[in-house]
Design an enzyme around this catalytic site. Structure first.
Site, short mmCIF file in Angstrom:
data_model
loop_
_atom_site.label_atom_id
_atom_site.label_comp_id
_atom_site.label_asym_id
_atom_site.label_seq_id
_atom_site.Cartn_x
_atom_site.Cartn_y
_atom_site.Cartn_z
N GLU A 240 0.88 -1.17 0.00
CA GLU A 240 0.00 0.00 0.00
C GLU A 240 0.91 1.21 0.00
O GLU A 240 1.55 1.54 1.00
CB GLU A 240 -0.93 0.05 1.20
CG GLU A 240 -1.94 1.19 1.05
CD GLU A 240 -2.59 1.62 2.35
OE1 GLU A 240 -2.01 2.51 3.02
OE2 GLU A 240 -3.63 1.07 2.70
N CYS A 274 -2.59 8.17 4.48
CA CYS A 274 -2.41 7.65 3.13
C CYS A 274 -3.58 8.01 2.23
O CYS A 274 -3.41 8.27 1.04
CB CYS A 274 -2.24 6.13 3.17
SG CYS A 274 -0.78 5.59 4.08
#
Length: 475
Positions: A240, A274
């Site tokens: 990720e 994120c």
């Protein structure tokens, strides 16, 4: 997430010195793993893995629940360390620990019921798939939510029978070290190990041929290097990585509410998430009240006081993006200047008249910045939102079911959120695309990432002297 700047000071080949981003004061000096430490940890994980894999799944789940309980007991200590190392407010850091506890408990329940599938074949044969652990898992985790993210990866890896070598971010070595101490106490020796250090330690780990899976949460550049290294070792990779998440505001929504959503998405944790909102496309019909309300949201946060960025080097990157946008014609409705005083503070910032050629729109800024571009239609906003090399997440605010469905179909991202910037059901998963990574990062599907499937076909042996299969039927 953004990790292009090193958030530590190297004082000796084997040491890291960490400074409090609120004051600039030294928090502490920490040991960095040496090459022999890396090799030793991976070898120990390899040696411990067969016995851990043979441990019944229910017992692995029980031990994971014990680890979750131990973490809960140390929540206050870990939150305080997190605040000192990264500048995250203690209350938010405490929430991150609570999320880590909940995630460990979730995988303690899911792990023992993780199973394969039966296959349709010959009626008198058995065909099915069986999930097996990959082996040794190396986990490389970030600083912006260090406990919750690490617990998600650890929980899924451990409960499926993998042994783990964890390297936390060099920006929060004591958080990672203490987390490892607390959790490892619940498991047999060498099932869970922690190594601290910088990019050199991470690079050494990716070169270990006996590692079976790498899980990385961090920058796209680092993720790409890990994926390239895994081509040579054959390891499975879960990533990720960075995002440049868009927010599209339709003409039929309440602009005040939309501004609240945008502010939460852009300014929470000082933009160091994120899936933060990194670029905004607002319909011209609601642009003026939306932008005014968003600027008011930023002013309120600046008046109350926004948490610092993780370090001054990240602040330099954020301000460079903002300064370039202003030089190219953007306007700052709020913020946009580096404050006086110690620490790594940066104000909540709202920029208007942005274009997609500006770095602040095209790249991950990872700071409390909300760049806005006005569009003439929902379709134009959707088209612009779908452009770019990242594919982490996107949000659409609209009252139109048709527009929501168009966005779901058109946006090339792992997660589409409609009318809610943050949120989602427990156990939700994400599968980023493009420069944002690969593989499922959360949810039940993460158990699949940490296992590989064996297909089994079992038929009956021939009856003695007949040459035909025993069918199990009475004559």
């Amino acid at each position: 997430m953004h990790t292009t700047t090193q958030a530590f000071q190297t004082t000796a080949p084997d040491q890291l010195t960490i400074r409090d981003p609120r004051t600039g004061d030294v928090v502490g000096t920490f040991a960095s793993a040496r090459p022999e430490d890396v090799a030793r940890a991976v070898a120990a994980a390899r040696a411990a893995q067969p016995a851990w894999s043979a441990t019944p799944p229910a017992e692995r789940g029980r031990l994971l629940r014990a680890a979750a309980a131990a973490l809960g007991e140390q929540a206050a200590e870990l939150a305080e360390i997190n605040a000192r190392e990264t500048g995250r407010p203690v209350e938010e850091a405490r929430a991150g620990v609570a999320a880590g506890v909940a995630t460990l408990e979730q995988y303690a329940e899911l792990g023992p019921v993780h199973r394969g599938h039966s296959l349709r074949g010959n009626t008198l044969a058995a065909d099915y798939t069986a999930a097996e652990p990959r082996g040794v898992a190396v986990l490389l985790t970030p600083w912006n939510d260090p406990v919750a993210v690490a617990c998600g990866l650890m929980g899924a890896a451990l409960v499926t029978g993998n042994t783990v070598v964890h390297k936390p971010s060099e920006r929060c070595p004591r958080v990672g070290e203490r987390l490892g101490e607390v959790l490892a106490s619940a498991f047999p020796p060498d099932v869970l190990q922690t190594l601290t250090g910088g990019a050199d330690v991470g690079s050494l780990l990716t070169q270990q041929p006996s590692v079976d899976v790498f899980a990385h949460v961090g920058s796209s550049d680092s993720g790409a290097r890990i994926a390239q290294a895994a081509v040579l070792t054959g390891a499975h990779v879960i990533r990720e990585n960075g995002g440049n998440d868009p927010l599209v505001v339709d003409e039929d929504v309440d602009p005040e509410w939309a501004a609240e959503q945008a502010a939460v998405g852009a300014f929470s944790n000082s933009g160091q998430i994120c899936t933060s909102v990194e670029r905004i496309y607002v319909h011209r019909a609601v642009a003026e009240p939306f932008c005014d309300a968003l600027a008011a949201q930023a002013r309120t946060r600046n008046r109350v006081g926004i948490a610092p960025l993780v370090d001054t080097r990240l602040r330099e990157t954020v301000h460079r993006h903002v300064s370039e946008a202003l030089r190219l014609g953007a306007r700052a409705l709020e913020g946009g200047t580096v404050p006086d005083g110690p620490g790594a503070f940066y104000p909540a910032t709202v920029l208007l008249d942005c274009t997609d050629s500006m770095e602040v729109m095209a790249e991950e800024t990872f700071g409390p910045v909300a760049p806005v571009r006005v569009v003439d239609s929902f379709g134009e906003g959707l088209q612009l939102a779908a452009a770019g090399r990242y594919g982490l997440a996107a949000t659409v605010l609209t009252g139109s079911i048709a527009h929501a469905q168009q966005a779901i179909a058109a946006l090339p991202v792992g997660t589409v959120k409609v009318n809610d910037v943050f949120g989602g059901a427990p156990g939700g998963s994400a599968q980023p695309r493009g420069a944002s990574g690969q593989g499922f990062g959360y949810g039940p599907e993460l158990l699949d990432e940490f296992t590989r499937v064996k297909v089994v076909h079992m038929a009956a042996a021939p009856r003695p002297g007949t040459g035909s299969s025993a069918d199990g039927l009475a004559e």
